[in-house]
Motif scaffolding. Structure first.
Motif, PDB file in Angstrom:
ATOM      1  N   GLY A   1       0.041  19.525 -17.380  1.00 13.46           N
ATOM      2  CA  GLY A   1      -0.145  20.897 -16.905  1.00 13.46           C
ATOM      3  C   GLY A   1      -1.595  21.323 -16.980  1.00 13.46           C
ATOM      4  N   TYR A   2      -2.281  20.934 -18.056  1.00 14.94           N
ATOM      5  CA  TYR A   2      -3.711  21.232 -18.169  1.00 14.94           C
ATOM      6  C   TYR A   2      -4.485  20.555 -17.038  1.00 14.94           C
ATOM      7  N   THR A   3      -4.117  19.315 -16.756  1.00 14.19           N
ATOM      8  CA  THR A   3      -4.776  18.576 -15.680  1.00 14.19           C
ATOM      9  C   THR A   3      -4.571  19.284 -14.351  1.00 14.19           C
ATOM     10  N   ASP A   4      -3.342  19.733 -14.100  1.00 17.41           N
ATOM     11  CA  ASP A   4      -3.052  20.436 -12.847  1.00 17.41           C
ATOM     12  C   ASP A   4      -3.855  21.726 -12.721  1.00 17.41           C
ATOM     13  N   VAL A   5      -4.030  22.443 -13.833  1.00 16.26           N
ATOM     14  CA  VAL A   5      -4.844  23.669 -13.816  1.00 16.26           C
ATOM     15  C   VAL A   5      -6.296  23.331 -13.486  1.00 16.26           C
ATOM     16  N   MET A   6      -6.805  22.236 -14.059  1.00 12.50           N
ATOM     17  CA  MET A   6      -8.183  21.831 -13.761  1.00 12.50           C
ATOM     18  C   MET A   6      -8.332  21.468 -12.286  1.00 12.50           C
ATOM     19  N   VAL A   7      -7.326  20.779 -11.731  1.00 13.80           N
ATOM     20  CA  VAL A   7      -7.360  20.419 -10.312  1.00 13.80           C
ATOM     21  C   VAL A   7      -7.468  21.681  -9.460  1.00 13.80           C
ATOM     22  N   GLU A   8      -6.619  22.641  -9.722  1.00 13.48           N
ATOM     23  CA  GLU A   8      -6.631  23.885  -8.940  1.00 13.48           C
ATOM     24  C   GLU A   8      -7.962  24.622  -9.083  1.00 13.48           C
ATOM     25  N   ALA A   9      -8.513  24.641 -10.286  1.00 19.27           N
ATOM     26  CA  ALA A   9      -9.801  25.313 -10.496  1.00 19.27           C
ATOM     27  C   ALA A   9     -10.904  24.633  -9.688  1.00 19.27           C
ATOM     28  N   LEU A  10     -10.887  23.315  -9.658  1.00 22.56           N
ATOM     29  CA  LEU A  10     -11.905  22.586  -8.894  1.00 22.56           C
ATOM     30  C   LEU A  10     -11.733  22.805  -7.398  1.00 22.56           C
ATOM     31  N   ILE A  11     -10.504  22.807  -6.929  1.00 23.74           N
ATOM     32  CA  ILE A  11     -10.252  23.074  -5.509  1.00 23.74           C
ATOM     33  C   ILE A  11     -10.720  24.479  -5.154  1.00 23.74           C
ATOM     34  N   ASP A  12     -10.433  25.433  -6.034  1.00 27.01           N
ATOM     35  CA  ASP A  12     -10.880  26.814  -5.800  1.00 27.01           C
ATOM     36  C   ASP A  12     -12.396  26.914  -5.709  1.00 27.01           C
ATOM     37  N   GLN A  13     -13.092  25.969  -6.374  1.00 26.41           N
ATOM     38  CA  GLN A  13     -14.557  25.965  -6.324  1.00 26.41           C
ATOM     39  C   GLN A  13     -15.095  25.125  -5.179  1.00 26.41           C
ATOM     40  N   GLY A  14     -14.186  24.612  -4.325  1.00 21.91           N
ATOM     41  CA  GLY A  14     -14.625  23.900  -3.132  1.00 21.91           C
ATOM     42  C   GLY A  14     -14.512  22.390  -3.159  1.00 21.91           C
ATOM     43  N   ALA A  15     -13.995  21.826  -4.229  1.00 23.72           N
ATOM     44  CA  ALA A  15     -13.845  20.364  -4.285  1.00 23.72           C
ATOM     45  C   ALA A  15     -12.700  19.914  -3.379  1.00 23.72           C
ATOM     46  N   ALA A  16     -12.852  18.735  -2.808  1.00 26.82           N
ATOM     47  CA  ALA A  16     -11.768  18.145  -2.027  1.00 26.82           C
ATOM     48  C   ALA A  16     -10.607  17.833  -2.973  1.00 26.82           C
ATOM     49  N   PRO A  17      -9.370  18.004  -2.528  1.00 26.39           N
ATOM     50  CA  PRO A  17      -8.221  17.805  -3.423  1.00 26.39           C
ATOM     51  C   PRO A  17      -8.190  16.454  -4.142  1.00 26.39           C
TER      52      PRO A  17
ATOM     53  N   ILE B   1     -10.710  14.428  -4.846  1.00 25.21           N
ATOM     54  CA  ILE B   1     -11.807  14.381  -5.817  1.00 25.21           C
ATOM     55  C   ILE B   1     -11.482  15.277  -7.014  1.00 25.21           C
ATOM     56  N   ALA B   2     -10.903  16.436  -6.759  1.00 32.17           N
ATOM     57  CA  ALA B   2     -10.526  17.342  -7.844  1.00 32.17           C
ATOM     58  C   ALA B   2      -9.513  16.671  -8.765  1.00 32.17           C
ATOM     59  N   ARG B   3      -8.515  16.005  -8.193  1.00 31.15           N
ATOM     60  CA  ARG B   3      -7.497  15.335  -9.013  1.00 31.15           C
ATOM     61  C   ARG B   3      -8.132  14.207  -9.825  1.00 31.15           C
ATOM     62  N   GLN B   4      -8.992  13.429  -9.207  1.00 30.34           N
ATOM     63  CA  GLN B   4      -9.646  12.333  -9.919  1.00 30.34           C
ATOM     64  C   GLN B   4     -10.504  12.864 -11.061  1.00 30.34           C
ATOM     65  N   ALA B   5     -11.285  13.895 -10.799  1.00 32.73           N
ATOM     66  CA  ALA B   5     -12.150  14.463 -11.834  1.00 32.73           C
ATOM     67  C   ALA B   5     -11.324  15.020 -12.994  1.00 32.73           C
ATOM     68  N   ALA B   6     -10.234  15.696 -12.676  1.00 36.15           N
ATOM     69  CA  ALA B   6      -9.392  16.269 -13.727  1.00 36.15           C
ATOM     70  C   ALA B   6      -8.763  15.177 -14.583  1.00 36.15           C
ATOM     71  N   HIS B   7      -8.345  14.088 -13.957  1.00 34.39           N
ATOM     72  CA  HIS B   7      -7.749  12.988 -14.731  1.00 34.39           C
ATOM     73  C   HIS B   7      -8.794  12.275 -15.587  1.00 34.39           C
ATOM     74  N   VAL B   8      -9.996  12.128 -15.075  1.00 34.77           N
ATOM     75  CA  VAL B   8     -11.069  11.522 -15.876  1.00 34.77           C
ATOM     76  C   VAL B   8     -11.378  12.420 -17.070  1.00 34.77           C
ATOM     77  N   ALA B   9     -11.437  13.723 -16.841  1.00 41.32           N
ATOM     78  CA  ALA B   9     -11.692  14.655 -17.937  1.00 41.32           C
ATOM     79  C   ALA B   9     -10.576  14.591 -18.969  1.00 41.32           C
ATOM     80  N   THR B  10      -9.336  14.522 -18.508  1.00 45.62           N
ATOM     81  CA  THR B  10      -8.201  14.416 -19.428  1.00 45.62           C
ATOM     82  C   THR B  10      -8.274  13.117 -20.218  1.00 45.62           C
ATOM     83  N   ALA B  11      -8.715  12.046 -19.580  1.00 46.28           N
ATOM     84  CA  ALA B  11      -8.869  10.767 -20.285  1.00 46.28           C
ATOM     85  C   ALA B  11      -9.929  10.879 -21.375  1.00 46.28           C
ATOM     86  N   CYS B  12     -10.998  11.618 -21.115  1.00 47.30           N
ATOM     87  CA  CYS B  12     -12.027  11.828 -22.147  1.00 47.30           C
ATOM     88  C   CYS B  12     -11.444  12.615 -23.314  1.00 47.30           C
ATOM     89  N   TYR B  13     -10.633  13.620 -23.007  1.00 43.74           N
ATOM     90  CA  TYR B  13      -9.986  14.382 -24.076  1.00 43.74           C
ATOM     91  C   TYR B  13      -9.074  13.468 -24.890  1.00 43.74           C
TER      92      TYR B  13
END
Length: 102
Positions: free
Chosen positions: A43-59, A61-73
């Motif tokens: 759910g946290y990852t999905d929220v990050m995806v939506e936030a990135l899309i809202d800031q103009g990221a391609a869907p 790329i947003a999903r990939q970035a959110a999953h990489v960030a979650t992996a770092c966490y």
């Protein structure tokens, strides 16, 4: 943005782990509770995806970035499991290791 957001999450999780260490141990030792925790993390990852899309990221790329960030966490959480006060620093180190690979 994701780096900072996950450091805030790490601080929150560390406070919880310090206050309720038995709960963290119970989650770690119970497959059903681990599954619930993973769903919550997704759910946290999905929220990050939506936030990135809202800031103009391609869907994608947003999903990939959110999953990489979650992996770092997750990497930081694994590193600091027995020392929750170090969770934020461990998450930060995970991001730094990733950035060093680039």
């Amino acid at each position: 943005m994701l780096h900072s957001a996950l450091l805030v999450l790490a601080d929150t999780k560390a406070i919880q782990a310090i206050r309720y260490p038995a709960l963290e141990q119970l989650i770690a030792s119970t497959p059903q509770l681990q599954a619930c925790s993973l769903v919550k993390e997704r759910g946290y990852t999905d929220v990050m995806v939506e936030a990135l899309i809202d800031q103009g990221a391609a869907p994608l790329i947003a999903r990939q970035a959110a999953h990489v960030a979650t992996a770092c966490y997750d990497s930081g959480y694994t590193e600091a499991f027995h020392d929750p006060e170090q969770l934020s620093k461990a998450v930060d180190r995970a991001f730094l290791r990733l950035f060093a690979m680039a």
